[in-house]
Design a protein around this motif. Structure first.
Motif, PDB file in Angstrom:
ATOM      1  N   PRO A 162       0.837  -1.194   0.000  1.00  0.00           N
ATOM      2  CA  PRO A 162       0.000   0.000   0.000  1.00  0.00           C
ATOM      3  C   PRO A 162       0.874   1.247   0.000  1.00  0.00           C
ATOM      4  N   ALA A 163       0.357   2.296  -0.564  1.00  0.00           N
ATOM      5  CA  ALA A 163       1.109   3.549  -0.607  1.00  0.00           C
ATOM      6  C   ALA A 163       1.344   4.026   0.821  1.00  0.00           C
ATOM      7  N   PRO A 164       2.549   4.473   1.127  1.00  0.00           N
ATOM      8  CA  PRO A 164       2.824   4.935   2.482  1.00  0.00           C
ATOM      9  C   PRO A 164       2.016   6.179   2.805  1.00  0.00           C
ATOM     10  N   HIS A 165       1.540   6.246   4.038  1.00  0.00           N
ATOM     11  CA  HIS A 165       0.759   7.395   4.480  1.00  0.00           C
ATOM     12  C   HIS A 165       1.708   8.546   4.794  1.00  0.00           C
ATOM     13  N   ARG A 166       1.494   9.669   4.157  1.00  0.00           N
ATOM     14  CA  ARG A 166       2.337  10.831   4.411  1.00  0.00           C
ATOM     15  C   ARG A 166       1.585  11.824   5.278  1.00  0.00           C
ATOM     16  N   VAL A 167       2.294  12.419   6.203  1.00  0.00           N
ATOM     17  CA  VAL A 167       1.723  13.408   7.108  1.00  0.00           C
ATOM     18  C   VAL A 167       1.273  14.620   6.295  1.00  0.00           C
ATOM     19  N   LEU A 168       0.213  15.276   6.768  1.00  0.00           N
ATOM     20  CA  LEU A 168      -0.357  16.414   6.045  1.00  0.00           C
ATOM     21  C   LEU A 168       0.678  17.503   5.775  1.00  0.00           C
ATOM     22  N   GLY A 169       1.538  17.791   6.749  1.00  0.00           N
ATOM     23  CA  GLY A 169       2.561  18.821   6.554  1.00  0.00           C
ATOM     24  C   GLY A 169       3.512  18.488   5.418  1.00  0.00           C
ATOM     25  N   CYS A 170       3.823  17.216   5.249  1.00  0.00           N
ATOM     26  CA  CYS A 170       4.702  16.797   4.149  1.00  0.00           C
ATOM     27  C   CYS A 170       3.953  16.828   2.818  1.00  0.00           C
ATOM     28  N   ARG A 171       2.701  16.380   2.817  1.00  0.00           N
ATOM     29  CA  ARG A 171       1.923  16.368   1.573  1.00  0.00           C
ATOM     30  C   ARG A 171       1.713  17.767   1.029  1.00  0.00           C
ATOM     31  N   THR A 172       1.454  18.722   1.919  1.00  0.00           N
ATOM     32  CA  THR A 172       1.207  20.098   1.482  1.00  0.00           C
ATOM     33  C   THR A 172       2.488  20.905   1.376  1.00  0.00           C
ATOM     34  N   ASN A 173       3.610  20.291   1.737  1.00  0.00           N
ATOM     35  CA  ASN A 173       4.930  20.926   1.676  1.00  0.00           C
ATOM     36  C   ASN A 173       4.992  22.177   2.551  1.00  0.00           C
ATOM     37  N   THR A 174       4.322  22.128   3.723  1.00  0.00           N
ATOM     38  CA  THR A 174       4.335  23.263   4.638  1.00  0.00           C
ATOM     39  C   THR A 174       5.137  23.001   5.900  1.00  0.00           C
ATOM     40  N   HIS A 175       5.337  21.721   6.276  1.00  0.00           N
ATOM     41  CA  HIS A 175       6.084  21.424   7.496  1.00  0.00           C
ATOM     42  C   HIS A 175       6.797  20.086   7.352  1.00  0.00           C
ATOM     43  N   HIS A 176       8.106  20.154   7.299  1.00  0.00           N
ATOM     44  CA  HIS A 176       8.930  18.958   7.253  1.00  0.00           C
ATOM     45  C   HIS A 176       9.770  18.906   8.522  1.00  0.00           C
ATOM     46  N   VAL A 177      10.233  17.727   8.890  1.00  0.00           N
ATOM     47  CA  VAL A 177      11.122  17.552  10.027  1.00  0.00           C
ATOM     48  C   VAL A 177      12.501  17.267   9.443  1.00  0.00           C
ATOM     49  N   TRP A 178      13.318  18.335   9.318  1.00  0.00           N
ATOM     50  CA  TRP A 178      14.607  18.199   8.656  1.00  0.00           C
ATOM     51  C   TRP A 178      15.621  17.557   9.581  1.00  0.00           C
ATOM     52  N   LYS A 179      16.391  16.627   9.063  1.00  0.00           N
ATOM     53  CA  LYS A 179      17.491  16.013   9.805  1.00  0.00           C
ATOM     54  C   LYS A 179      18.691  15.916   8.877  1.00  0.00           C
ATOM     55  N   THR A 180      19.867  15.971   9.460  1.00  0.00           N
ATOM     56  CA  THR A 180      21.092  15.830   8.691  1.00  0.00           C
ATOM     57  C   THR A 180      21.465  14.360   8.648  1.00  0.00           C
ATOM     58  N   THR A 181      21.739  13.872   7.480  1.00  0.00           N
ATOM     59  CA  THR A 181      22.111  12.470   7.295  1.00  0.00           C
ATOM     60  C   THR A 181      23.253  12.408   6.285  1.00  0.00           C
ATOM     61  N   HIS A 182      23.662  11.239   5.912  1.00  0.00           N
ATOM     62  CA  HIS A 182      24.791  11.139   4.984  1.00  0.00           C
ATOM     63  C   HIS A 182      24.545  10.048   3.950  1.00  0.00           C
ATOM     64  N   THR A 183      25.226  10.202   2.819  1.00  0.00           N
ATOM     65  CA  THR A 183      25.173   9.223   1.747  1.00  0.00           C
ATOM     66  C   THR A 183      26.140   8.088   2.082  1.00  0.00           C
ATOM     67  N   PRO A 184      26.087   6.974   1.357  1.00  0.00           N
ATOM     68  CA  PRO A 184      27.025   5.873   1.622  1.00  0.00           C
ATOM     69  C   PRO A 184      28.499   6.272   1.522  1.00  0.00           C
ATOM     70  N   ASP A 185      28.801   7.303   0.721  1.00  0.00           N
ATOM     71  CA  ASP A 185      30.204   7.720   0.605  1.00  0.00           C
ATOM     72  C   ASP A 185      30.575   8.805   1.618  1.00  0.00           C
ATOM     73  N   GLY A 186      29.677   9.135   2.569  1.00  0.00           N
ATOM     74  CA  GLY A 186      30.007  10.066   3.642  1.00  0.00           C
ATOM     75  C   GLY A 186      29.590  11.501   3.419  1.00  0.00           C
ATOM     76  N   GLU A 187      29.001  11.842   2.294  1.00  0.00           N
ATOM     77  CA  GLU A 187      28.569  13.207   2.007  1.00  0.00           C
ATOM     78  C   GLU A 187      27.337  13.543   2.856  1.00  0.00           C
ATOM     79  N   LEU A 188      27.338  14.714   3.503  1.00  0.00           N
ATOM     80  CA  LEU A 188      26.218  15.123   4.346  1.00  0.00           C
ATOM     81  C   LEU A 188      25.150  15.850   3.528  1.00  0.00           C
ATOM     82  N   TYR A 189      23.899  15.642   3.905  1.00  0.00           N
ATOM     83  CA  TYR A 189      22.784  16.372   3.302  1.00  0.00           C
ATOM     84  C   TYR A 189      21.627  16.376   4.282  1.00  0.00           C
ATOM     85  N   ARG A 190      20.640  17.237   4.050  1.00  0.00           N
ATOM     86  CA  ARG A 190      19.463  17.318   4.913  1.00  0.00           C
ATOM     87  C   ARG A 190      18.266  16.745   4.182  1.00  0.00           C
TER      88      ARG A 190
END
Length: 108
Positions: free
Chosen positions: A59-87
């Motif tokens: 089933p399609a994953p349920h997305r929170v209203l803030g994410c669907r409307t692009n008004t509120h995201h919970v940003w976190k810093t993470t990294h790619t497999p080669d170590g590059e950081l991104y949010r």
């Protein structure tokens, strides 16, 4: 009968639809209604029997209203497999793209 046979594999859908309609042909109005309700109630078991319980689409994953409307995201810093950081959003996975509006980000 269309709803009862809707999830069946295409090669069996038309055959079962025609059989179910043919069985209702000589029934009276009340008996036909009872038959249709019985078929609808057993549609999931008919589907399971004809598909051998094979892999079902997720089933399609349920997305929170803030994410669907692009008004509120919970940003976190993470990294790619080669170590590059991104949010990215912790809930929906959308990558952060800077708009260049420093005043909007609180640093002005």
């Amino acid at each position: 009968m269309e709803r009862a046979t809707n999830g069946l594999p295409s090669e069996a859908r038309n055959r079962y639809h025609d059989e179910l309609v043919a069985e209702m042909h000589d029934l009276g109005r009340v008996a036909a209604w009872r038959y249709a309700v019985g078929v609808a109630a057993s549609a999931s078991s008919m589907h399971a029997a004809l598909t051998d319980g094979g892999p079902q689409p997720e089933p399609a994953p349920h997305r929170v209203l803030g994410c669907r409307t692009n008004t509120h995201h919970v940003w976190k810093t993470t990294h790619t497999p080669d170590g590059e950081l991104y949010r990215a959003c912790a809930r929906c996975g959308k990558e952060y793209v800077s708009t260049g509006n420093a005043w909007f980000l609180g640093s002005a």
